[in-house]
Scaffold this motif. Structure first.
Motif, PDB file in Angstrom:
ATOM      1  N   TYR A  65       0.852  -1.190   0.000  1.00 40.54           N
ATOM      2  CA  TYR A  65       0.000   0.000   0.000  1.00 40.54           C
ATOM      3  C   TYR A  65       0.889   1.242   0.000  1.00 40.54           C
ATOM      4  O   TYR A  65       1.831   1.345   0.795  1.00 40.54           O
ATOM      5  N   LYS A  66       0.590   2.175  -0.881  1.00 40.73           N
ATOM      6  CA  LYS A  66       1.325   3.428  -0.966  1.00 40.73           C
ATOM      7  C   LYS A  66       0.341   4.598  -0.871  1.00 40.73           C
ATOM      8  O   LYS A  66      -0.720   4.564  -1.493  1.00 40.73           O
ATOM      9  N   LYS A  67       0.730   5.574  -0.094  1.00 42.89           N
ATOM     10  CA  LYS A  67      -0.107   6.757   0.048  1.00 42.89           C
ATOM     11  C   LYS A  67       0.305   7.777  -1.010  1.00 42.89           C
ATOM     12  O   LYS A  67       1.346   8.422  -0.897  1.00 42.89           O
ATOM     13  N   THR A  68      -0.516   7.919  -2.042  1.00 46.15           N
ATOM     14  CA  THR A  68      -0.256   8.892  -3.097  1.00 46.15           C
ATOM     15  C   THR A  68      -1.481   9.798  -3.224  1.00 46.15           C
ATOM     16  O   THR A  68      -2.623   9.336  -3.205  1.00 46.15           O
ATOM     17  N   THR A  69      -1.202  11.080  -3.333  1.00 55.59           N
ATOM     18  CA  THR A  69      -2.275  12.061  -3.467  1.00 55.59           C
ATOM     19  C   THR A  69      -1.868  13.124  -4.467  1.00 55.59           C
ATOM     20  O   THR A  69      -0.682  13.276  -4.794  1.00 55.59           O
ATOM     21  N   ASN A  70      -2.844  13.839  -4.958  1.00 55.48           N
ATOM     22  CA  ASN A  70      -2.587  15.011  -5.782  1.00 55.48           C
ATOM     23  C   ASN A  70      -2.122  16.127  -4.863  1.00 55.48           C
ATOM     24  O   ASN A  70      -2.828  16.511  -3.918  1.00 55.48           O
ATOM     25  N   LEU A  71      -0.936  16.655  -5.115  1.00 57.94           N
ATOM     26  CA  LEU A  71      -0.330  17.622  -4.202  1.00 57.94           C
ATOM     27  C   LEU A  71      -1.083  18.944  -4.157  1.00 57.94           C
ATOM     28  O   LEU A  71      -0.875  19.733  -3.228  1.00 57.94           O
ATOM     29  N   ILE A  72      -1.956  19.196  -5.129  1.00 57.27           N
ATOM     30  CA  ILE A  72      -2.717  20.448  -5.145  1.00 57.27           C
ATOM     31  C   ILE A  72      -4.075  20.269  -4.479  1.00 57.27           C
ATOM     32  O   ILE A  72      -4.442  21.006  -3.568  1.00 57.27           O
ATOM     33  N   GLY A 122      -5.195  17.313  -2.971  1.00 55.37           N
ATOM     34  CA  GLY A 122      -5.178  16.374  -1.857  1.00 55.37           C
ATOM     35  C   GLY A 122      -6.040  15.157  -2.074  1.00 55.37           C
ATOM     36  O   GLY A 122      -6.197  14.332  -1.169  1.00 55.37           O
ATOM     37  N   GLU A 123      -6.605  14.977  -3.265  1.00 51.04           N
ATOM     38  CA  GLU A 123      -7.465  13.837  -3.565  1.00 51.04           C
ATOM     39  C   GLU A 123      -6.650  12.668  -4.110  1.00 51.04           C
ATOM     40  O   GLU A 123      -5.523  12.836  -4.579  1.00 51.04           O
ATOM     41  N   THR A 124      -7.226  11.470  -4.031  1.00 52.75           N
ATOM     42  CA  THR A 124      -6.565  10.267  -4.523  1.00 52.75           C
ATOM     43  C   THR A 124      -7.589   9.353  -5.192  1.00 52.75           C
ATOM     44  O   THR A 124      -8.783   9.389  -4.857  1.00 52.75           O
ATOM     45  N   GLU A 125      -7.120   8.536  -6.106  1.00 55.01           N
ATOM     46  CA  GLU A 125      -7.974   7.582  -6.803  1.00 55.01           C
ATOM     47  C   GLU A 125      -7.919   6.194  -6.176  1.00 55.01           C
ATOM     48  O   GLU A 125      -8.437   5.241  -6.732  1.00 55.01           O
ATOM     49  N   ALA A 126      -7.278   6.063  -5.029  1.00 49.20           N
ATOM     50  CA  ALA A 126      -7.163   4.765  -4.363  1.00 49.20           C
ATOM     51  C   ALA A 126      -8.532   4.311  -3.859  1.00 49.20           C
ATOM     52  O   ALA A 126      -9.417   5.117  -3.567  1.00 49.20           O
ATOM     53  N   SER A 127      -8.692   2.987  -3.734  1.00 43.52           N
ATOM     54  CA  SER A 127      -9.949   2.415  -3.250  1.00 43.52           C
ATOM     55  C   SER A 127     -10.088   2.646  -1.743  1.00 43.52           C
ATOM     56  O   SER A 127      -9.121   2.999  -1.048  1.00 43.52           O
ATOM     57  N   LEU A 141       2.109  18.072 -11.793  1.00 41.69           N
ATOM     58  CA  LEU A 141       1.564  18.548 -10.526  1.00 41.69           C
ATOM     59  C   LEU A 141       0.038  18.508 -10.520  1.00 41.69           C
ATOM     60  O   LEU A 141      -0.584  18.217  -9.498  1.00 41.69           O
ATOM     61  N   ILE A 142      -0.572  18.763 -11.670  1.00 40.92           N
ATOM     62  CA  ILE A 142      -2.035  18.847 -11.739  1.00 40.92           C
ATOM     63  C   ILE A 142      -2.679  17.482 -11.930  1.00 40.92           C
ATOM     64  O   ILE A 142      -3.670  17.148 -11.271  1.00 40.92           O
ATOM     65  N   TYR A 143      -2.106  16.655 -12.811  1.00 43.73           N
ATOM     66  CA  TYR A 143      -2.807  15.438 -13.241  1.00 43.73           C
ATOM     67  C   TYR A 143      -2.271  14.147 -12.623  1.00 43.73           C
ATOM     68  O   TYR A 143      -2.882  13.093 -12.810  1.00 43.73           O
ATOM     69  N   GLN A 144      -1.156  14.156 -11.918  1.00 37.75           N
ATOM     70  CA  GLN A 144      -0.583  12.925 -11.385  1.00 37.75           C
ATOM     71  C   GLN A 144      -0.556  12.949  -9.866  1.00 37.75           C
ATOM     72  O   GLN A 144      -0.527  14.025  -9.245  1.00 37.75           O
ATOM     73  N   GLU A 145      -0.554  11.734  -9.272  1.00 40.35           N
ATOM     74  CA  GLU A 145      -0.478  11.592  -7.825  1.00 40.35           C
ATOM     75  C   GLU A 145       0.946  11.229  -7.410  1.00 40.35           C
ATOM     76  O   GLU A 145       1.650  10.525  -8.138  1.00 40.35           O
ATOM     77  N   HIS A 146       1.349  11.690  -6.229  1.00 38.63           N
ATOM     78  CA  HIS A 146       2.709  11.459  -5.746  1.00 38.63           C
ATOM     79  C   HIS A 146       2.690  11.160  -4.257  1.00 38.63           C
ATOM     80  O   HIS A 146       1.746  11.553  -3.542  1.00 38.63           O
ATOM     81  N   LYS A 147       3.725  10.476  -3.780  1.00 34.30           N
ATOM     82  CA  LYS A 147       3.840  10.163  -2.364  1.00 34.30           C
ATOM     83  C   LYS A 147       4.230  11.388  -1.542  1.00 34.30           C
ATOM     84  O   LYS A 147       3.943  11.455  -0.353  1.00 34.30           O
ATOM     85  N   GLY A 148       4.901  12.314  -2.167  1.00 39.98           N
ATOM     86  CA  GLY A 148       5.351  13.534  -1.498  1.00 39.98           C
ATOM     87  C   GLY A 148       6.095  14.395  -2.493  1.00 39.98           C
ATOM     88  O   GLY A 148       6.216  14.067  -3.686  1.00 39.98           O
ATOM     89  N   LEU A 162      11.378  13.744  -8.291  1.00 35.11           N
ATOM     90  CA  LEU A 162      12.038  12.634  -8.988  1.00 35.11           C
ATOM     91  C   LEU A 162      11.224  12.154 -10.182  1.00 35.11           C
ATOM     92  O   LEU A 162      11.751  11.980 -11.286  1.00 35.11           O
ATOM     93  N   SER A 163       9.932  11.921  -9.976  1.00 36.34           N
ATOM     94  CA  SER A 163       9.089  11.418 -11.069  1.00 36.34           C
ATOM     95  C   SER A 163       8.959  12.440 -12.182  1.00 36.34           C
ATOM     96  O   SER A 163       8.924  12.083 -13.365  1.00 36.34           O
ATOM     97  N   MET A 164       8.909  13.735 -11.823  1.00 34.98           N
ATOM     98  CA  MET A 164       8.809  14.781 -12.832  1.00 34.98           C
ATOM     99  C   MET A 164      10.081  14.845 -13.682  1.00 34.98           C
ATOM    100  O   MET A 164      10.027  14.885 -14.916  1.00 34.98           O
ATOM    101  N   LEU A 165      11.245  14.834 -13.016  1.00 30.64           N
ATOM    102  CA  LEU A 165      12.507  14.873 -13.757  1.00 30.64           C
ATOM    103  C   LEU A 165      12.714  13.598 -14.571  1.00 30.64           C
ATOM    104  O   LEU A 165      13.184  13.654 -15.706  1.00 30.64           O
ATOM    105  N   TYR A 166      12.347  12.450 -13.990  1.00 34.19           N
ATOM    106  CA  TYR A 166      12.511  11.193 -14.724  1.00 34.19           C
ATOM    107  C   TYR A 166      11.622  11.162 -15.962  1.00 34.19           C
ATOM    108  O   TYR A 166      12.057  10.779 -17.044  1.00 34.19           O
ATOM    109  N   GLY A 167      10.362  11.555 -15.803  1.00 35.07           N
ATOM    110  CA  GLY A 167       9.461  11.586 -16.957  1.00 35.07           C
ATOM    111  C   GLY A 167       9.926  12.564 -18.010  1.00 35.07           C
ATOM    112  O   GLY A 167       9.822  12.290 -19.213  1.00 35.07           O
ATOM    113  N   PHE A 168      10.453  13.702 -17.574  1.00 33.94           N
ATOM    114  CA  PHE A 168      10.953  14.688 -18.538  1.00 33.94           C
ATOM    115  C   PHE A 168      12.158  14.152 -19.303  1.00 33.94           C
ATOM    116  O   PHE A 168      12.238  14.274 -20.530  1.00 33.94           O
ATOM    117  N   LEU A 169      13.108  13.542 -18.580  1.00 26.46           N
ATOM    118  CA  LEU A 169      14.298  13.003 -19.240  1.00 26.46           C
ATOM    119  C   LEU A 169      13.935  11.855 -20.174  1.00 26.46           C
ATOM    120  O   LEU A 169      14.536  11.693 -21.237  1.00 26.46           O
TER     121      LEU A 169
END
Length: 639
Positions: free
Chosen positions: A206-213, A215-220, A499-506, A512-519
């Motif tokens: 289980y991972k806690k991921t939310t939209n940083l703007i 605060g919502e999540t698509e988790a069950s 930042l708007i459309y993806q969920e992150h752990k923090g 990291l995910s933003m830079l990785y996806g960009f690269l």
């Protein structure tokens, strides 16, 4: 590895102009040529080095396998002798299968929550009588196969991660698998038995991921409750609705103590002399894909199961047995724990390829994969050799080397943050180490003992003279300046999108995910500074063309896979964009003709080679080395 990722590291080396007019300069150039040629191995030396490395690897593999190999002790059997038992050696006598070809047999299948079964008073869930050993033509599809579908009530113990087992018996027709049935109905020699746990306990993370703007999540809701309770992972029982029961049709003359592992765990010998063995019963779940497993919880009321009886050849059984026993080999279970569910998912990809791909296309894919691995190894080897032997940095982008270190670091941190496959972690770490090593080849790195941080000496970096004295540094700065005009706006746009459309752990995971996806998406543009430097210098002689060629071949192979195998359209476009970059390199190589005065990656030019050849020829003809350059100069004046 993609060509784009590898050629990002291309930009860094140099081209120098050889202009020797004075006698002293000619002597210096001659010494440089001799030193450069001394660094290069001859064909014999290269063959010897390769042969030696192969022999060393073979010796290492031999000692490792010898270390883990089980000692084959002589088999003994207890024989009653009065009140004591005497152990006698058993000769390796060729054994015979107890089931004759064409023997009629019955199949009994029981389901129990006990690993050891003895409740024969209950009715079997499947009883199939009058099966013929070695029959490959009966059944609905005339392939010797029979199926039976059933429903099993889920008890409270099974709902709470309890285990459930299948017990399979093959007996001679008319006999019973119950030892209490009496001598007339029960024959131990002609009864085979096999058992296996039907459910599979898997880790669920289980991972806690939310939209940083927002605060919502698509988790069950279940995942939300687990995270709120502080549960990072739990063991959950899973169920697969299919299982194949096979009996191996084989009459090999096995000998006790001589059956190779892992097959020896399946062959059961009978008698003191071991001159008979029971046919092998194999419960096959190899084709049960991970994605088809269903979680068992308190809402599960019943479990569906489809059993299939299918005769099995010796060759197929050996393949299945090797796969089933891989975790019992030395290091196998350790690697499985490190890789986790990723290992099963990788296995699923291979299984789906076998199930859904044409045999011809599958064979072509395997051949191309082998070529891909060979080209990848050769590209890696030539990349290391290029930087190890490089003396001049003229014409190569040093800034790209530092950017590649940054890119490799981001990839490694992203992989560590997302608990990826252990093998991928190791490869990323090695890749970062190689990129850091390249810094020592493009910069003068020294230990500054006068400047310390917390008492620890710091490192000082200085540009090499071949980089600062040429126009390469100027062109490199210009290229990255132009590149930043497009790079930073794209990076800002991708940051807003993530930042708007993806969920992150923090926020750390977000960066990291933003830079990785960009690269991953726009990393190919980091090859453009090298194109700009080539354009300004009107030369490509400084590039590692061997490594580029191998990477280009791998790119073309990736293109084949991209359009043959199902994958996202954006990934296919990513393969084509790398081809465009390489074709630009090829176009530059075509329009920028060869300059015989330029130094190549080994530190010498065509003029220096010609000069060396003439000197050797002059010595062979009895002409002094001092006279030969004078003759050449007079010839040039006459021309």
């Amino acid at each position: 590895m993609k060509y784009a990722q590898a050629t990002d590291t291309v930009a860094t080396g140099g081209e120098a102009t050889a202009a020797a007019t004075a006698d002293g300069e000619a002597v210096s150039g001659q010494q440089q040529l001799d030193a450069a040629q001394a660094r290069q191995p001859t064909a014999t030396e290269s063959f010897f080095a390769i042969t030696k490395s192969l022999i060393i690897r073979a010796v290492i593999i031999y000692f490792i396998t010898s270390f883990f190999k089980r000692n084959q002790e002589p088999q003994v059997s207890p024989v009653a002798s009065g009140d004591s038992k005497v152990a006698i050696n058993i000769n390796k006598i060729p054994a015979i299968n107890l089931f004759e070809d064409g023997m009629v047999m019955d199949l009994y299948v029981y389901i129990s929550e006990q690993e050891k079964f003895n409740d024969f008073s209950s009715n079997p869930v499947w009883f199939k009588e009058d099966l013929v050993y070695g029959d490959w033509t009966s059944g609905k599809d005339e392939d010797g196969t029979y199926t039976n579908s059933l429903t099993i009530p889920a008890s409270e113990n099974v709902k709470n991660n309890g285990s459930i087992y299948i017990h399979v018996y093959f007996v001679k027709s008319g006999f019973s698998p119950d030892p209490k049935a009496g001598e007339e109905s029960y024959n131990k020699r002609l009864t085979t038995y096999s058992t296996q746990k039907l459910n599979k306990h898997k880790k669920r993370k289980y991972k806690k991921t939310t939209n940083l703007i927002t605060g919502e999540t698509e988790a069950s809701e279940e995942e939300k409750k687990a995270v709120e309770a502080g549960i990072s992972q739990e063991i959950i029982s899973h169920w697969h609705p299919n299982l194949t029961i096979s009996i191996v049709h084989d009459f090999t003359a096995w000998s006790r103590g001589a059956v190779p592992p892992p097959l020896d765990e399946y062959v059961e010998f009978v008698g003191v002399d071991g001159d008979r063995y029971k046919p092998i019963t194999f419960l096959n779940s190899y084709w049960n894909l991970v994605k088809d497993y269903q979680a068992i919880n308190h809402t599960t009321e019943e479990l569906s199961l489809t059993l299939t009886f299918q005769p099995l050849s010796l060759f197929k059984w050996q393949l299945y047995a090797a796969q089933a026993m891989k975790n019992k080999w030395p290091g196998g279970a350790w690697m499985a724990d490190l890789q986790g569910d990723e290992s099963d998912e990788d296995q699923d990809a291979i299984k789906e390829a076998f199930l859904e791909t044409s045999p011809y296309l599958l064979g072509l894919t395997m051949a191309i994969s082998i070529l891909h691995s060979i080209f990848e190894f050769l590209a890696f080897k030539n990349d290391i050799q290029f930087w190890n032997n490089r003396q001049s940095l003229e014409g190569l982008s040093v800034r790209s080397v530092f950017f590649n270190v940054f890119q490799s670091l981001i990839v490694l941190l992203y992989v560590l943050d997302n608990e990826t496959n252990f093998v991928i972690k190791v490869s990323c770490f090695i890749g970062l180490g190689i990129e850091v090593w390249k810094i020592t080849k493009v910069m003068d790195v020294t230990l500054n003992r006068t400047r310390r941080i917390l008492g620890i000496p710091t490192l000082s970096f200085a540009d090499k003279s071949s980089y600062t004295e040429s126009e390469t540094k100027k062109f490199d700065r210009m290229a990255f300046g132009y590149l930043s005009w497009a790079l930073f706006p794209i990076l800002g746009g991708y940051c807003i999108y993530s930042l708007i459309y993806q969920e992150h752990k923090g926020y750390y995971s977000f960066v990291l995910s933003m830079l990785y996806g960009f690269l991953l998406t726009f990393g190919f543009i980091m090859m453009t500074p090298q194109l700009f430097i080539n354009y300004k210098m009107k030369s490509v002689a400084h590039l590692p063309w061997r490594m580029l060629t191998y990477k280009a071949l791998n790119t073309f192979i990736d293109d084949i896979f991209a359009f043959v195998i199902k994958m996202p359209t954006l990934y296919r476009i990513g393969c084509l964009r790398d081809d465009v970059i390489f074709f630009i390199f090829l176009y530059q190589r075509y329009i920028y003709r060869i300059d015989p005065t330029r130094l190549n990656e080994f530190g010498f030019s065509q003029e220096m080679l010609d000069e060396k050849s003439k000197t050797v020829a002059a010595v062979a003809n009895g002409t002094t080395a001092a006279e030969e350059p004078q003759k050449t100069l007079e010839e040039k004046k006459e021309d």
